[in-house]
Design a protein around this motif. Structure first.
Motif, mmCIF file in Angstrom:
data_model
loop_
_atom_site.group_PDB
_atom_site.id
_atom_site.type_symbol
_atom_site.label_atom_id
_atom_site.label_comp_id
_atom_site.label_asym_id
_atom_site.label_seq_id
_atom_site.Cartn_x
_atom_site.Cartn_y
_atom_site.Cartn_z
ATOM 1 N N TYR A 1 0.861 -1.250 0.262
ATOM 2 C CA TYR A 1 0.115 0.063 0.050
ATOM 3 C C TYR A 1 0.701 1.342 0.012
ATOM 4 C CZ TYR A 1 -4.522 -2.305 0.587
ATOM 5 O OH TYR A 1 -5.647 -3.108 0.381
ATOM 6 N N ASN B 1 0.470 7.395 4.023
ATOM 7 C CA ASN B 1 0.758 7.018 3.041
ATOM 8 C C ASN B 1 1.362 7.785 1.883
ATOM 9 O OD1 ASN B 1 -1.036 8.859 1.847
ATOM 10 N ND2 ASN B 1 -2.769 7.597 1.782
ATOM 11 N N SER C 1 -9.341 1.059 2.337
ATOM 12 C CA SER C 1 -9.343 1.476 0.951
ATOM 13 C C SER C 1 -10.522 1.135 0.421
ATOM 14 C CB SER C 1 -8.454 0.384 0.410
ATOM 15 O OG SER C 1 -8.194 0.607 -1.195
#
Length: 454
Positions: free
Chosen positions: A381, A396, A440
Motif C-alpha cells: 500500500y 501513505n 481502501s
C-alpha cells in the motif's frame, strides 16, 4: 596355336592396356571434382551457418539458447550467466528462497536482480553496502518453459557486455567488459596516460565510449581526465577524481575537496562547489548535496529542490533488511525523509513539503517480540511507519495519515516466506493488510458516492 588368334589377342590386350589408364584418370578427375564440389558445399554451409563468439571464442551453447520473437532476441538469464562466469540463484537476493518468478546473478563485483513481468533490473555493487542502481530493459522478463528470459538489451545492462547482432553476415559477437578493458589498456599508454581507471564502476564508461585515465603515478593527484576511445580529450587531466554515474552517463568530478557534475561530452552541468554529491534516484534525476555538514537536494542541472539546511536526508535502510527497500532516499516511490533539529518530515520528489517536521523518526525497531522484524514500509500500500514518543502510526505516499501515531507496535513477521504485518493498539492485535484493505474499500465507496452526487 593359330598365329592369327595370337595376333588378335595381342592387339586386344594392347587396347585394354591403353583404355585402363584413361578410365582410371577419368575416375580420378570425377573424384576430384566431387571432392571439390563437396568442399564447396561444406564451405558454403559453414559460411552461411550462424556463429556466435564470446570474446572471440566460438560458443554454440549460447547460440542455441537464443529465442527470436519478431525484432526481439531473448536470452535465458541463469543459463547465460553460467557461460560468462556468473553464479545464479532462484529467488530474491535479500529474501533467500527458491521462488521461480525471481532470480539473481552475481560475480566478484556486483549483483543483478530480475523479476518476472518486470523490465526493471536492480544492480548492487558488493562494495557499496545497501545502495542499489537500477536500469530498464525494453521488454519485461518473461518465462519460457519455466525459465526466466530477458531481452538482449537488458542482458547487456545486467551483465556489462556488448552484443553485436550481425546475422546478415551469419555472425553474433559478445564482448565482456573485462575483455574490452584489457583491449584498451595498451591504447591508453599509447595515448600518453599512465593507466586506465581500475575502479569497477568507472570501467563501465567504456560502454559510452569514454575512458577515465590518469596522467600521473597512482599516488599523485590532480591529473585524472576523461577521453574517448580514440584518445580525444573530453576533460583535461587536471582533476583529483572522476567517478562515473552509469545510470545517467554523467560524471562526478572532484578538485580541491569539492565536487561537481560533468556530462559525457564535457559540459559542466553542476559547478564544483559541493563537499559531496550522491545520486538519489535515476528517474527523479535528483542528487543529494552536502555543504558544511548540512544536506540539500538539487536536480541534474544544478537547480535547488531543497535548500542545504537539513541534518540528514534519507533513512538507514540497513536496519530494515527484510523489508527489501532498494532506495533509502525515496520511500513509497514518492516521499523523501528529511531531518532537522532531531525532527523528521517528508517532501515529495518535486520538492513539495508533504509532512512537516513533527516525527521522531520513521520505522519500527522490534525489541520485545523475538519473531518480529523491523518495519519501515508496507509496499503493498506504499505506507510508511511513523514514530513519535515511542508510539507508531502509518502514512501513505500522498501524506495522508492512514493510522494515527498511537499504536504500541507495528511490525512484520514471516511465515512460509509470506510477509505478515501486525499492529498492537489498546491491548488488541490487528492485521495491518486487512485494516488497509477495509480502509481502501471505504475510501473507494466515498469517492464513488461523491462522483455519483455530482
Amino acid at each position: 596355336m593359330n598365329i592369327i588368334d595370337e595376333s588378335f589377342n595381342e592387339k586386344k590386350e594392347t587396347k585394354k592396356n591403353k583404355i585402363l589408364p584413361k578410365v582410371i584418370l577419368s575416375l580420378i578427375i570425377v573424384l576430384v571434382i566431387g571432392i571439390v564440389a563437396i568442399a564447396a558445399v561444406l564451405s558454403h554451409i559453414e559460411k552461411t551457418t550462424l556463429k556466435l563468439y564470446i570474446n572471440n571464442a566460438r560458443n554454440d551453447e549460447v547460440k542455441n539458447m537464443l529465442v527470436y520473437e519478431k525484432d526481439t532476441i531473448y536470452v535465458p538469464i541463469r543459463e547465460f550467466a553460467a557461460q560468462i562466469g556468473y553464479q545464479s540463484y532462484n529467488g530474491d537476493y535479500t529474501e533467500r528462497s527458491e521462488a521461480k518468478n525471481k532470480c539473481y546473478v552475481e560475480n566478484k563485483d556486483e549483483i543483478a536482480i530480475f523479476s518476472l513481468n518486470s523490465n526493471k533490473i536492480f544492480k548492487k555493487q558488493k562494495s557499496s553496502g545497501t545502495e542499489y542502481q537500477y536500469y530498464y530493459a525494453k521488454k519485461p522478463v518473461k518465462s519460457i518453459d519455466g525459465k526466466l528470459y530477458l531481452s538482449i538489451d537488458g542482458i547487456e545492462k545486467a551483465f556489462n557486455i556488448t552484443f553485436n547482432d550481425n546475422r546478415e553476415n551469419y555472425k553474433i559477437t559478445i564482448y565482456t567488459m573485462e575483455n574490452l578493458i584489457d583491449s584498451y589498456r595498451k591504447k591508453v599508454l599509447d595515448y600518453g596516460y599512465t593507466e586506465l581507471s581500475k575502479t569497477f564502476n568507472n570501467q563501465k564508461s567504456i560502454f559510452d565510449e569514454r575512458l577515465i585515465v590518469n596522467k600521473a603515478q597512482p599516488q599523485d593527484k590532480g591529473q585524472i581526465g576523461l577521453i574517448d576511445l580514440k584518445g580525444n580529450i573530453i576533460a583535461e587531466p587536471k582533476y583529483d577524481e572522476i567517478t562515473y554515474i552509469p545510470e545517467l552517463t554523467d560524471y562526478l568530478i572532484s578538485s580541491n575537496g569539492k565536487v561537481g557534475i560533468m556530462s559525457k561530452n564535457g559540459e559542466m552541468k553542476v559547478q564544483i562547489i559541493y563537499d559531496s554529491i550522491e545520486l538519489m534516484d535515476k528517474d527523479a534525476e535528483l542528487f543529494l548535496v552536502k555543504k558544511e555538514n548540512k544536506y540539500g537536494i538539487i536536480d541534474t542541472r544544478g537547480n535547488t529542490k531543497l535548500y542545504i539546511e537539513y541534518d540528514a536526508i534519507g533513512v538507514d535502510i540497513s536496519k530494515f533488511e527484510k523489508n527489501d527497500i532498494k532506495n533509502k532516499y525515496l520511500l513509497a516511490n514518492n516521499l523523501i525523509p528529511v531531518c532537522k533539529n532531531k525532527k523528521w518530515g517528508l517532501f515529495d520528489k518535486k520538492g513539495n513539503q508533504i509532512v512537516g517536521l513533527e516525527y521522531d523518526g520513521f520505522g519500527y525497531i522490534a525489541t520485545s517480540n523475538k519473531d518480529a522484524f523491523n518495519l519501515l514500509l508496507i509496499p503493498e500500500y506504499d505506507v510508511i511507519i511513523t514514530n513519535k514518543q515511542n508510539k507508531y502510526g502509518m502514512i501513505n505516499a500522498t501524506g495522508e495519515e492512514v493510522f494515527p501515531t498511537r499504536a504500541d507496535d507495528i511490525y512484520m513477521i514471516i511465515e512460509s516466506n509470506k510477509k505478515l504485518y501486525y499492529l498492537n493498539y489498546l491491548d488488541r492485535k490487528f492485521d495491518v493488510l486487512d485494516y488497509l484493505d477495509k480502509k481502501s474499500e471505504k475510501t473507494t465507496k466515498i469517492e464513488e458516492q461523491k462522483t455519483n452526487n455530482k
